[in-house]
Scaffold this motif. Structure first.
Motif, PDB file in Angstrom:
ATOM      1  N   TYR A   1       0.826  -1.207   0.000  1.00 25.79           N
ATOM      2  CA  TYR A   1       0.000   0.000   0.000  1.00 25.79           C
ATOM      3  C   TYR A   1       0.864   1.262   0.000  1.00 25.79           C
ATOM      4  CZ  TYR A   1      -3.769   3.267   0.924  1.00 25.79           C
ATOM      5  OH  TYR A   1      -4.661   4.306   0.827  1.00 25.79           O
ATOM      6  N   LEU A   2       1.990   1.233   0.691  1.00 22.51           N
ATOM      7  CA  LEU A   2       2.904   2.372   0.657  1.00 22.51           C
ATOM      8  C   LEU A   2       3.407   2.605  -0.764  1.00 22.51           C
ATOM      9  CD1 LEU A   2       4.937   1.727   3.938  1.00 22.51           C
ATOM     10  CD2 LEU A   2       3.290   3.568   3.533  1.00 22.51           C
TER      11      LEU A   2
ATOM     12  N   GLY B   1       0.313   6.854 -10.858  1.00 24.37           N
ATOM     13  CA  GLY B   1      -0.302   6.133 -11.955  1.00 24.37           C
ATOM     14  C   GLY B   1      -1.202   5.006 -11.504  1.00 24.37           C
ATOM     15  N   ARG B   2      -0.973   4.480 -10.321  1.00 20.06           N
ATOM     16  CA  ARG B   2      -1.787   3.395  -9.763  1.00 20.06           C
ATOM     17  C   ARG B   2      -2.798   3.888  -8.737  1.00 20.06           C
ATOM     18  NH1 ARG B   2       1.860  -0.225  -6.663  1.00 20.06           N
ATOM     19  NH2 ARG B   2      -0.020  -1.467  -6.402  1.00 20.06           N
ATOM     20  N   ASP B   3      -2.440   4.907  -7.988  1.00 15.81           N
ATOM     21  CA  ASP B   3      -3.244   5.357  -6.861  1.00 15.81           C
ATOM     22  C   ASP B   3      -4.525   6.034  -7.351  1.00 15.81           C
ATOM     23  OD1 ASP B   3      -4.332   6.392  -4.590  1.00 15.81           O
ATOM     24  OD2 ASP B   3      -2.682   7.755  -4.131  1.00 15.81           O
ATOM     25  N   ASP B   4      -5.638   5.331  -7.192  1.00 12.47           N
ATOM     26  CA  ASP B   4      -6.923   5.872  -7.622  1.00 12.47           C
ATOM     27  C   ASP B   4      -7.896   6.045  -6.459  1.00 12.47           C
ATOM     28  OD1 ASP B   4      -7.267   3.200  -7.097  1.00 12.47           O
ATOM     29  OD2 ASP B   4      -8.339   2.725  -8.951  1.00 12.47           O
ATOM     30  N   VAL B   5      -7.373   6.047  -5.230  1.00 14.06           N
ATOM     31  CA  VAL B   5      -8.198   6.323  -4.056  1.00 14.06           C
ATOM     32  C   VAL B   5      -8.129   7.820  -3.786  1.00 14.06           C
ATOM     33  CG1 VAL B   5      -8.587   5.898  -1.607  1.00 14.06           C
ATOM     34  CG2 VAL B   5      -7.791   4.037  -3.084  1.00 14.06           C
ATOM     35  N   GLU B   6      -9.244   8.506  -3.927  1.00 13.12           N
ATOM     36  CA  GLU B   6      -9.248   9.955  -3.723  1.00 13.12           C
ATOM     37  C   GLU B   6      -8.954  10.304  -2.271  1.00 13.12           C
ATOM     38  OE1 GLU B   6     -12.260  12.451  -5.652  1.00 13.12           O
ATOM     39  OE2 GLU B   6     -13.064  10.582  -6.460  1.00 13.12           O
TER      40      GLU B   6
ATOM     41  N   VAL C   1      -0.198  11.894 -14.820  1.00 11.10           N
ATOM     42  CA  VAL C   1      -1.623  11.696 -14.558  1.00 11.10           C
ATOM     43  C   VAL C   1      -2.420  12.921 -14.976  1.00 11.10           C
ATOM     44  CG1 VAL C   1      -3.351  11.431 -12.731  1.00 11.10           C
ATOM     45  CG2 VAL C   1      -1.290  10.014 -12.707  1.00 11.10           C
ATOM     46  N   TYR C   2      -1.949  14.093 -14.581  1.00  7.70           N
ATOM     47  CA  TYR C   2      -2.668  15.325 -14.907  1.00  7.70           C
ATOM     48  C   TYR C   2      -2.719  15.560 -16.416  1.00  7.70           C
ATOM     49  CZ  TYR C   2      -2.582  16.632  -9.962  1.00  7.70           C
ATOM     50  OH  TYR C   2      -2.772  16.666  -8.602  1.00  7.70           O
TER      51      TYR C   2
ATOM     52  N   ALA D   1     -11.056  17.523 -18.173  1.00  7.27           N
ATOM     53  CA  ALA D   1     -11.528  16.685 -17.077  1.00  7.27           C
ATOM     54  C   ALA D   1     -11.005  17.251 -15.763  1.00  7.27           C
ATOM     55  CB  ALA D   1     -11.028  15.250 -17.258  1.00  7.27           C
ATOM     56  N   SER D   2     -11.806  17.112 -14.705  1.00  7.40           N
ATOM     57  CA  SER D   2     -11.383  17.661 -13.408  1.00  7.40           C
ATOM     58  C   SER D   2     -10.243  16.832 -12.827  1.00  7.40           C
ATOM     59  CB  SER D   2     -12.557  17.670 -12.444  1.00  7.40           C
ATOM     60  OG  SER D   2     -13.038  16.352 -12.240  1.00  7.40           O
ATOM     61  N   ALA D   3      -9.316  17.508 -12.152  1.00 13.69           N
ATOM     62  CA  ALA D   3      -8.170  16.822 -11.560  1.00 13.69           C
ATOM     63  C   ALA D   3      -8.603  16.030 -10.325  1.00 13.69           C
ATOM     64  CB  ALA D   3      -7.110  17.843 -11.159  1.00 13.69           C
ATOM     65  N   PRO D   4      -7.899  14.944 -10.017  1.00 11.96           N
ATOM     66  CA  PRO D   4      -8.203  14.208  -8.787  1.00 11.96           C
ATOM     67  C   PRO D   4      -7.867  15.067  -7.578  1.00 11.96           C
ATOM     68  CG  PRO D   4      -6.134  13.440  -9.712  1.00 11.96           C
ATOM     69  CD  PRO D   4      -6.741  14.385 -10.728  1.00 11.96           C
ATOM     70  N   GLN D   5      -8.465  14.751  -6.433  1.00  9.61           N
ATOM     71  CA  GLN D   5      -8.255  15.577  -5.244  1.00  9.61           C
ATOM     72  C   GLN D   5      -6.976  15.152  -4.555  1.00  9.61           C
ATOM     73  OE1 GLN D   5     -11.717  16.511  -2.902  1.00  9.61           O
ATOM     74  NE2 GLN D   5     -13.035  15.605  -4.412  1.00  9.61           N
ATOM     75  N   ARG D   6      -5.867  15.501  -5.141  1.00 11.31           N
ATOM     76  CA  ARG D   6      -4.563  15.241  -4.534  1.00 11.31           C
ATOM     77  C   ARG D   6      -3.538  16.165  -5.172  1.00 11.31           C
ATOM     78  NH1 ARG D   6      -4.845   9.544  -7.262  1.00 11.31           N
ATOM     79  NH2 ARG D   6      -4.074   9.977  -9.343  1.00 11.31           N
ATOM     80  N   VAL D   7      -2.573  16.525  -4.377  1.00 11.05           N
ATOM     81  CA  VAL D   7      -1.424  17.287  -4.852  1.00 11.05           C
ATOM     82  C   VAL D   7      -0.201  16.640  -4.221  1.00 11.05           C
ATOM     83  CG1 VAL D   7      -2.659  19.460  -5.161  1.00 11.05           C
ATOM     84  CG2 VAL D   7      -1.610  18.944  -2.967  1.00 11.05           C
TER      85      VAL D   7
END
Length: 273
Positions: free
Chosen positions: A4-5, A12-17, A255-256, A265-271
């Motif tokens: 998970y870390l 590219g894999r992390d799709d959990v907002e 990703v962006y 398309a709206s960006a995912p909620q992460r920076v």
């Protein structure tokens, strides 16, 4: 947990907002490892879960006989203050408990104990002194953050650690106000901080800032970038190592660029930081 870390560190894999970044994912796991190695026992509590990004990590922490409790109002319609209602509308529209559950069960066999309701109710379900780690990421008004700090202090047992999210976010200064108010009493002991989270304890016999900094030095991907004197205490600022940050940032850009390639398309909620 290692998988998970890696997941959190790969845009590219992390799709959990959500707003858990590699620096804090690693640092929270460092704190957990130190507690387990030192034999400090207790449950884990998260106040404010959103879609489960940090709860998934915390779910790997409990040892045999320990548990994770997660608190959020989700889409329950539970009454909240006007300030919290405005915040929820602005930042968490459409938040569903089912989204949290689906994300969590991708990485764990069963859900944690979930309290759906305001964090002020936690005093009725979390026993005093029963926790070793409390992650606060709930309401960001001063009044709610202050109450959550009090809940954490009550819930934490020996060597307990509180992790306060958004302590340095300029648009929600109530969190910083509640944190520093607690610090100025002289009882809250800082251990480490990142741009996103502040790590501290009320137990002078528990973990020390030096122990945390030494453990960070052994963890690939993060480093203690310097020590800051905070009154009579010192705490280490923790960041990603330059090479890991460059790789992570390159992944974010990739990703962006895909998100915006088709015209908005709206960006995912992460920076990233």
């Amino acid at each position: 947990m290692a998988d998970y870390l890696d997941f959190v560190g790969d845009p590219g894999r992390d799709d959990v907002e959500g707003w858990l970044y590699p620096t804090d994912a690693h640092l929270m796991s460092v704190v957990n490892d130190l507690q387990v190695d030192r034999g400090f026992r207790g449950d884990v509590l998260e106040i404010g879960a959103y879609k489960g990004k940090s709860a998934i990590l915390l779910g790997f922490f409990p040892e045999a006989g320990e548990s994770l409790t997660v608190c959020d109002i989700f889409d329950s319609g539970a009454p909240v203050s006007d300030g919290n209602a405005r915040e929820n509308t602005a930042f968490y529209p459409g938040l569903l408990q089912t989204d949290f559950e689906k994300n969590y069960l991708r990485f764990h066999d069963r859900l944690p104990r979930v309290h759906v309701g305001p964090s002020e109710e936690l005093g009725e379900i979390v026993a005093p002194g029963s926790c070793r780690l409390v992650h606060i990421d709930g309401g960001h008004t001063y009044e709610v953050a202050r109450a959550d700090m009090e809940t954490a202090r009550r819930a934490l047992g020996p060597a307990g650690i509180v992790v306060v999210d958004d302590w340095s976010s300029a648009h929600i200064p109530g969190v910083a106000m509640a944190l520093w108010e607690r610090y100025l009493t002289g009882e809250l002991i800082p251990l480490a901080f990142t741009k996103g989270k502040f790590y501290a304890t009320w137990d002078p016999a528990g973990l020390t800032a030096g122990e945390v900094a030494d453990a960070v030095a052994t963890r690939p991907g993060i480093e203690a970038s310097g020590t800051v004197r905070l009154g009579r205490y010192a705490a280490a600022g923790v960041t990603m190592t330059p090479g890991d940050w460059q790789r992570y940032n390159a992944g974010l850009r990739a990703v962006y660029s895909k998100l915006y390639a088709d015209g908005g398309a709206s960006a995912p909620q992460r920076v990233g930081f």
